[in-house]
Enzyme design. Sequence first.
Site, PDB file in Angstrom:
ATOM      1  N   HIS A  99      20.626   6.635 -68.181  1.00  0.00           N
ATOM      2  CA  HIS A  99      21.686   5.526 -68.279  1.00  0.00           C
ATOM      3  C   HIS A  99      21.644   4.712 -69.409  1.00  0.00           C
ATOM      4  CE1 HIS A  99      24.347   2.797 -66.327  1.00  0.00           C
ATOM      5  NE2 HIS A  99      24.093   2.527 -65.445  1.00  0.00           N
ATOM      6  N   ASP A 115      38.004  19.575 -61.256  1.00  0.00           N
ATOM      7  CA  ASP A 115      38.386  20.826 -60.821  1.00  0.00           C
ATOM      8  C   ASP A 115      37.901  22.078 -62.016  1.00  0.00           C
ATOM      9  OD1 ASP A 115      39.145  23.476 -59.716  1.00  0.00           O
ATOM     10  OD2 ASP A 115      41.273  22.873 -59.384  1.00  0.00           O
TER      11      ASP A 115
END
EC number: 2.3.1.-
Length: 436
Positions: free
Chosen positions: A153, A361
Site C-alpha cells: 500500500h 481478461d
Amino acid sequence: MASKMVEIVSKMFIKPSSPTPQSLRRYNLSSIDQTIDSEVTSLAFFYTYNPSHESSKIGDLLKNSLSKTLVSYYQFAGRLIENDYIDCNDEGVEFVEVRIHGRMNDILKRGKSFATDLVLPTRIIALHEDSLLIVQLSHFDCGGIAIGFGASHKVSDGVSNVMFMKDWASSTSLSTFHKPTPLLTADSIFPPEDNKLLSNKSIVSFQQCLGKRFVFSTEAIEKLKSKAIEYGIQKPSRVEVVTAFLCQCAANCDLPRKKPYAIISAVNLRPYLALPQNSIGNIFSFYFCINDEGMDNQFSALISKLRNGKQKLLENIISKEKLTYESQMQELTKCLDQLNISSLDTYFCSSWCRFPVYDIDFGWGKPILVSPFQPHVKDLILLMDSPEGDGIEALITMEEKKMAAFEKNEELRSFAYLDSPEPEALIIPEEDKSFE
C-alpha cells in the site's frame, strides 16, 4: 491441510524488459504514501479452463507480458528506501508459480475465503521488506487458473492496482503490444513531508481476526434503500445503505454497553481532483463520523452523518493539505476531545463497488470470481460487487468472539446471507492435462 494442497513449481523475479532511465530512478513517496500503514492490498482472480490456451504455456506468457508492463510501472520493480522514496533499480517483482492439487470447483465449495487463501502468496504480509509486488499463478487440476496479486500500500491504492491489472491483461491478450501510460504524479499532488514530523498513529488495528463474507442481493439492497427513504434520506446509494446497516449491526454486538464508535470511510479523490483514472499512487483520503447517541434509530442517522463527513472532506478539495492523513487524524482527535470520548470502536470501511475487476481478461475470458483477502485488519468492512454485478459482497473481519455475535444478528440475516462453505457449484469445463 491447505499447505499440502499447494506445490511450488517455480519462484523468480521478473524485471522490466528495458532498463528504467536514470532520470526516473528516484520515485518520491507522497505525503499519503509516507503516512499509510505498511499493509498489502491483495486480490485473487479465478479463471476457468480455456482450451485455446495450454496451461503449460500460460506461465511464460504472463511473465513476458509482466516484464513489458513493468517498463511503465517501474516503481513496482524497485525497493523502498526507509519511508522516503522508492529506488527504481529494476530488481523486479516476485513471481511464484504453483500447482494446487484439486479442482477449482471443489475448492470453491469449501468457501471463497479458503480458495483465496490458497492462491495468494504466503509471504504477502511481509511484502514491503523486499519486493513491492508479488504475483502467484496457481494451476488447478481441472486446467483452471488463478492469479493472486499483492502490492504494498506504500506504492498504490485499489484504483491503481486495478489499472495495473487491466494494463497487464491487455499486454497479455493483445497480439500487438500497446505500452501502458500510467500517470505517476501522486507526489506532486501531495508533496512529501519530513518523516520526523509525521504521526505514527494508525487508523486500523492489525491483529488475528476472522474474515467472513455476507452477500446482499439486489432485492435486499432495494429494501434498505426504501427503509432509508422512509426515514427522510434523499436518494440513498447502495454503498451508503449497506455500509450504515453493517456498522449498525456490528455496533449492536456490543450491547448492553452501547459503546460509542467511529466509522472511517475511504474515498477515491481522482474524480474530485479532476484527475484521470490512470493516475497511479495513493490518491485517496478518508472521512469519518462518530456515533455517541445510543442505539436507537441508528440507520438513517448514520447515513446522514456519513454524508456530512464526506461533504466536509470534499469542501477542502481546493486546499489539498486538508485532505491528508495527518489533517484528518487531527480532526478526528479534536472531535473526540469535544465529545469527551476517551475510547471507542472504529470500523474502517472501503468500497470497491463499480471497480471493473470482472473485466480483466488476459485472453482466456473474464474471471468467474475476484476476491480480496485481508484478514489481519480488525473491524474492516470491504464492499465489492457480486460476480453477477447486481448485488454486493461484504468482506467483514472481526475478532472471533465479536464475529460469533455478529453473524447471529437476526436483522443482519434478514437482509444478507453468509457465504457458506458450500456455495452453488460453478460449472468448470473438461479437465486439461497439459500442465502435467
